[in-house]
Design an enzyme around this catalytic site. Structure first.
Site, PDB file in Angstrom:
ATOM      1  N   GLY A 121      -0.947  -2.794  -2.639  1.00 15.72           N
ATOM      2  CA  GLY A 121      -2.255  -3.301  -3.473  1.00 15.72           C
ATOM      3  C   GLY A 121      -2.998  -2.394  -4.141  1.00 15.72           C
ATOM      4  CB  CYS A 122      -6.282  -0.708  -3.546  1.00 18.77           C
ATOM      5  SG  CYS A 122      -7.343   0.389  -4.177  1.00 18.77           S
ATOM      6  N   GLY A 123      -4.100   0.939  -5.471  1.00 19.46           N
ATOM      7  CA  GLY A 123      -3.565   2.368  -5.818  1.00 19.46           C
ATOM      8  C   GLY A 123      -4.711   3.618  -5.519  1.00 19.46           C
ATOM      9  CG  LEU A 124      -7.932   3.649  -7.491  1.00 14.19           C
ATOM     10  CD1 LEU A 124      -9.042   3.334  -8.410  1.00 14.19           C
ATOM     11  CD2 LEU A 124      -7.512   5.132  -8.255  1.00 14.19           C
ATOM     12  CB  CYS A 125      -6.330   2.921  -0.609  1.00 17.10           C
ATOM     13  SG  CYS A 125      -6.676   1.382  -1.169  1.00 17.10           S
TER      14      CYS A 125
END
Length: 282
Positions: A121-125
């Site tokens: 999902g999130c690529g910035l985690c």
């Protein structure tokens, strides 16, 4: 009577796993055993000069494209020539990709360092500070070529046709590059939308084709998030077409970076969220 024993362990090939499952038919509620194809999702660890940097969850295809594209879009390397070697090692726990990069890039590695439990999902985690979210990218240079709506529609039609893994599993995203006529030149798939775009950009880098990207458009089968816009702009691609919606941050960044952002892409219609003057009627 059906039990869990009817569900077999997977047999894998080319990013796919074959499971024996049980399907329930309605309204009769009849149960049937049948084979089903499922997209592979495995941990993929990235190491730079022996230093562990990130763990992604992705589809084990086009792994060198993924490693090169991730390194570039994250600002770890400046060009493909900064990568001296890529080694892929398979283990029962997943895949390790070890990249040997130029010593001058080690400082960038420290500045952009992530400690990720990678997600689809999130690529910035996992970023260590808010300042790490937005890279200092220059606005895309003008003049640009104009984009014909018919070319966008044609590329979207081809995108759906060429998503081989998605057609078999229904579980993967795709990223593709199309020329001005709307003909798709290359496509990459992965269970992670960020991974698919990194694979596409990595392929362009590895084949010294980033120069052609400036006269092309990128298409993604997902929503257009902030990071998808940032990756596209970092590769010098001036147009991003997303099948789903954009976010506010993605729209703002597209305006700042001179990127034409299209969302809700369909063959019959699409929405333009930034720089609509670049559309032409021919």
């Amino acid at each position: 009577m059906l039990t869990d024993e009817c569900i077999s362990l997977p047999q894998t090939e080319e990013g796919l796993a074959t499971f024996h499952i049980v399907r329930c038919e309605t309204p009769s509620l009849a149960l049937h055993e049948m084979p089903d194809l499922i997209a592979q999702e495995v941990p993929i660890a990235l190491q730079f000069n022996g230093i562990s940097h990130a763990v992604l969850l992705g589809t084990p295809l086009d792994l060198e494209d993924l490693a090169v594209g991730f390194s570039y879009t994250e600002g770890i390397v400046r060009t493909h020539s900064d990568i001296y070697d890529v080694q892929v090692q398979h283990s029962p726990d997943g895949i390790v990709i070890d990249l040997d990069i130029a010593s001058a890039c080690l400082q960038q590695l420290k500045l952009r360092r992530r400690q990720l439990a990678g997600r689809t999902g999130c690529g910035l985690c996992g970023l260590e500070s808010l300042q790490d979210v937005k890279r200092a990218l220059p606005a895309l240079p003008e003049p640009f070529y104009n984009v014909a709506p018919a070319a966008v529609a044609k590329a979207l039609h081809q995108l759906r046709q060429q998503q081989v893994l998605h057609q078999k599993t229904g579980a993967t995203h795709a990223a593709a590059l199309a020329n001005q006529a709307g003909e798709i030149q290359v496509i990459r798939e992965d269970v992670g939308r960020h991974n698919a775009l990194d694979k596409l950009i990595g392929h362009l880098l590895r084949h010294d084709a980033l120069a052609t990207a400036a006269q092309s458009l990128a298409l993604v089968s997902s929503r257009a998030s902030f990071e998808m816009v940032q990756k596209t702009a970092a590769a010098g691609i001036p147009t991003l077409v997303a099948v789903s919606a954009p976010t506010t941050l993605a729209t703002q960044l597209a305006k700042e970076l001179n990127l034409l952002l299209i969302g809700f892409g369909r063959e019959q219609h699409f929405n333009v969220y930034s720089h609509p003057h670049r559309l032409t009627s021919f």
